[in-house]
Design an enzyme around this catalytic site. Structure first.
Site, PDB file in Angstrom:
ATOM      1  N   SER A 131       0.998  -1.382   0.281  1.00 29.19           N
ATOM      2  CA  SER A 131      -0.259  -0.059   0.036  1.00 29.19           C
ATOM      3  C   SER A 131       0.596   1.051  -0.001  1.00 29.19           C
ATOM      4  O   SER A 131       1.660   0.962   0.758  1.00 29.19           O
ATOM      5  CB  SER A 131      -0.614  -0.188   0.886  1.00 29.19           C
ATOM      6  OG  SER A 131      -1.397   1.371   0.961  1.00 29.19           O
ATOM      7  N   ALA A 132       0.865   1.640  -0.845  1.00 28.99           N
ATOM      8  CA  ALA A 132       1.216   3.282  -0.885  1.00 28.99           C
ATOM      9  C   ALA A 132       0.818   4.891  -1.145  1.00 28.99           C
ATOM     10  O   ALA A 132      -1.088   4.410  -0.498  1.00 28.99           O
ATOM     11  CB  ALA A 132       1.841   4.043  -2.359  1.00 28.99           C
ATOM     12  N   SER A 133       0.791   5.680  -1.392  1.00 30.05           N
ATOM     13  CA  SER A 133      -0.088   7.125  -0.804  1.00 30.05           C
ATOM     14  C   SER A 133      -0.783   7.363  -2.272  1.00 30.05           C
ATOM     15  O   SER A 133      -2.092   7.679  -1.768  1.00 30.05           O
ATOM     16  CB  SER A 133       0.980   8.475  -0.408  1.00 30.05           C
ATOM     17  OG  SER A 133       1.814   8.423  -1.780  1.00 30.05           O
ATOM     18  N   ALA A 135      -2.171   4.665  -4.815  1.00 35.16           N
ATOM     19  CA  ALA A 135      -2.635   3.778  -4.354  1.00 35.16           C
ATOM     20  C   ALA A 135      -1.870   1.506  -4.461  1.00 35.16           C
ATOM     21  O   ALA A 135      -1.253   2.401  -2.536  1.00 35.16           O
ATOM     22  CB  ALA A 135      -2.373   3.110  -6.091  1.00 35.16           C
ATOM     23  N   LYS A 155      -3.387  -2.910  -9.565  1.00 38.37           N
ATOM     24  CA  LYS A 155      -3.132  -1.737  -9.312  1.00 38.37           C
ATOM     25  C   LYS A 155      -4.344  -1.385  -9.013  1.00 38.37           C
ATOM     26  O   LYS A 155      -5.020  -0.764  -9.844  1.00 38.37           O
ATOM     27  CB  LYS A 155      -2.033  -1.327  -9.353  1.00 38.37           C
ATOM     28  CG  LYS A 155      -1.340  -0.063  -8.800  1.00 38.37           C
ATOM     29  CD  LYS A 155       0.130   0.698  -9.406  1.00 38.37           C
ATOM     30  CE  LYS A 155       0.033   1.445  -8.213  1.00 38.37           C
ATOM     31  NZ  LYS A 155       1.451   1.856  -9.480  1.00 38.37           N
ATOM     32  N   ASP A 290      12.270   6.294 -11.533  1.00 35.04           N
ATOM     33  CA  ASP A 290      12.048   5.764 -10.113  1.00 35.04           C
ATOM     34  C   ASP A 290      12.622   5.102  -9.702  1.00 35.04           C
ATOM     35  O   ASP A 290      12.161   3.900  -9.197  1.00 35.04           O
ATOM     36  CB  ASP A 290      10.509   6.245 -10.246  1.00 35.04           C
ATOM     37  CG  ASP A 290      10.018   6.161  -8.384  1.00 35.04           C
ATOM     38  OD1 ASP A 290      10.318   6.268  -7.642  1.00 35.04           O
ATOM     39  OD2 ASP A 290       8.698   5.966  -8.613  1.00 35.04           O
TER      40      ASP A 290
END
EC number: 2.7.-.-
Length: 544
Positions: A131-133, A135, A155, A290
């Site tokens: 879990s990220a900011s 998605a 996702k 990234d």
């Protein structure tokens, strides 16, 4: 201003004041309003007086939530803007946030697909894999027909994230606009440009189709490559807020111990990281921007011939042919210690103004970069070289180049990763042949013919119009020449008139002063001055 906006502003002010972020600002008339905020919210004391500013800034951004965390992560790569101690602190920001409900994720997926999830998938895990900011991802198996299934990850964009992002971006722009007024160095930070760059990156991440398209292109560029593998995207199931991709299994690139236990050729793995980067930049003009350790894995099945696996292609960088050539030549010139060439490259590329003083520019590069060569070439940091070049160029009004900022950030990741895997990695020894070969290819006959071939359709379309265009240009040139003659005549006439008026005025001044002082001067001197004044006036009168 809505109530939610006021609440958000209060939280931003509260967090910044409680971490003492305002105390770095100088005391002047522009910061008086900020000090008033401190007095107005007297109950919000600085609770972290004994902590370094970089740490306080990191903790403040962490508390403000995902959008500010991602801003801090981006700022950590802008070492041309911040001291190392602040950038190092911001690099510690973690994008891990609490997962939202798996049931909500299911609803999002079904809404995007327009049917029940079970029609397409089995074994959907409502517990998020990560879990990220922006998605989170869930695992499942995609039905391929004839009782075949493929392991995938889905996702899903966070629900209702758009309003929060819009509100936070609005306040970021307001704060960025204030910085130049608050302290002298604020102009150098170019804060509004930084937020514009961040907004573009953020909006790309909010449309998962952008990530899908990037992944497809990167996969095509490295299809069947032993160096890099990009998971397959299932385009039929990809939408703005949902994408489906092949699930991969690999060893996290940061897990050096497991890689060594697996018998991985660490030297080759480190060198391939550099090769992958330069291949993306100079061959494809399209690079994964990234590539931090969380997005890179190593295929466990080929330890003697290690292959990277890249995920999360939401942020990519692109370079045009001009940028690539100038960048490659600047690197080669730097390592040859040809600082004049480095300076000239920056001007020719349009990164700094055309009227830049090359001598001063060269000397500035020499003063900053020459101490680097006190180290052996194998220990020189490519990312630090690029950073030094940018820092010098910024002093000569280099405009922010987003593609170069992404490049520097990615190079920083790759270099750090390579030396973590194999501390003896000689980055220049690995990269120089690649750069030199690429530059040699750019000046060969093969490339010249290739460029001419690419221009043929344009030439075929416009060649029939060439005689007419040429005649129009000649007529225009004749008209411009006539206009220039007329302008020159008018200028000459104006200059003659100005000269005439000057002489007339001088004559009148001499005559007037003599008349004014007539009684105080001997008669002979007065008569002589009258005569001089009259003659000067007469000369002016007779001038054409």
């Amino acid at each position: 201003m809505k109530l939610n906006d006021i609440k958000r502003l209060y939280k931003i002010v509260r967090v910044f004041l409680s971490y003492g972020i305002d105390e770095i600002l100088p005391h002047n008339k522009y910061t008086r309003s900020i000090r008033c905020w401190r007095m107005l919210f007297f109950w919000l004391k600085n609770k972290h007086k004994n902590k370094a500013f970089g740490l306080c800034l990191r903790l403040a951004l962490q508390e403000l939530g995902p959008v500010w965390i991602k801003l801090g992560q981006m700022l950590s790569t802008r070492r041309d803007l911040f001291p190392a101690e602040i950038a190092d602190e911001l690099a510690l920001l973690q994008d891990n946030v609490e997962a939202f409900s798996g049931k909500i994720a299911r609803q999002q997926i079904e809404q995007a697909l327009g049917s029940s999830l079970e029609n397409w998938f089995t074994d959907f895990d409502e517990n998020a894999l990560a879990s990220a900011s922006i998605a989170q991802v869930h695992t499942a198996k995609l039905k391929l027909g004839e009782e075949q299934e493929k392991e995938v990850v889905i996702k899903v964009l966070r629900p209702n994230i758009q309003p929060q992002i819009e509100a936070d971006l609005s306040w970021m722009y307001k704060l960025a606009g204030l910085l130049p007024k608050l302290f002298r160095e604020g102009y150098r930070l170019r804060a509004v440009e930084v937020i514009q760059e961040y907004e573009k990156t953020l909006r790309d991440e909010l449309d998962l189709r952008v990530e899908m398209a990037n992944a497809i292109k990167l996969r095509e560029n490295f299809l069947d490559s032993p160096m890099l593998y990009i998971p397959k995207m299932y385009e039929a199931f990809c939408h703005k807020n949902v994408i489906v991709m092949e699930r991969i299994y690999g060893i996290p690139v940061s897990d050096v111990e497991t890689l060594q236990r697996n018998g991985t050729d660490m030297k080759l793995l480190a060198e391939r990281g550099v090769q992958v980067f330069f291949t993306q930049v100079f061959r494809d003009s399209f690079f994964h921007a990234d590539m931090h350790p969380g997005n890179i894995f190593v295929n466990p099945h080929y330890p003697e011939n290690p292959q990277y696996i890249g995920i999360d292609c939401g942020i990519v960088g692109k370079l045009n042919e001009s940028d690539k050539r100038y960048l490659a030549e600047s690197f080669v010139a730097f390592f040859n210690r040809d600082y004049r060439r480095v300076a000239q490259m920056h001007v020719d590329a349009g990164w700094t103004p055309q009227d830049t003083n090359i001598d001063d520019f060269e000397q500035a590069f020499r003063e900053v970069c020459e101490p680097i060569f006190a180290k052996p070439l194998s220990e020189i940091s490519f990312a630090q070289v690029l950073l030094n070049l940018f820092n010098v160029a910024r002093e000569f009004n280099m405009q922010v180049q987003p593609q170069l900022v992404l490049l520097q950030k990615t190079l920083l990741y790759i270099e750090g990763l390579g030396r973590q895997l194999y501390p003896q990695l000689d980055l220049w020894d690995t990269a120089k042949p690649f750069l030199q070969n690429w530059l040699n290819e750019q000046i060969g006959m093969k490339v010249t013919f290739k460029k001419l071939k690419a221009k043929l359709p344009y030439l075929q379309e416009h060649l029939p119009d060439f005689p007419e265009t040429l005649m129009d240009a000649l007529k225009q040139q004749k008209f411009i020449s006539q206009q220039l003659v007329e302008i020159n005549k008018k200028l000459a006439k104006q200059q003659r008139w100005q000269k005439k008026m000057f002489v007339l005025i001088v004559g009148i001044v001499i005559f007037s002063v003599t008349l004014w002082q007539f009684a105080a001067l001997p008669l002979a001197i007065s008569a002589g001055l009258f005569l001089v004044g009259f003659l000067v006036w007469l000369i002016g009168f007779l001038l054409p």
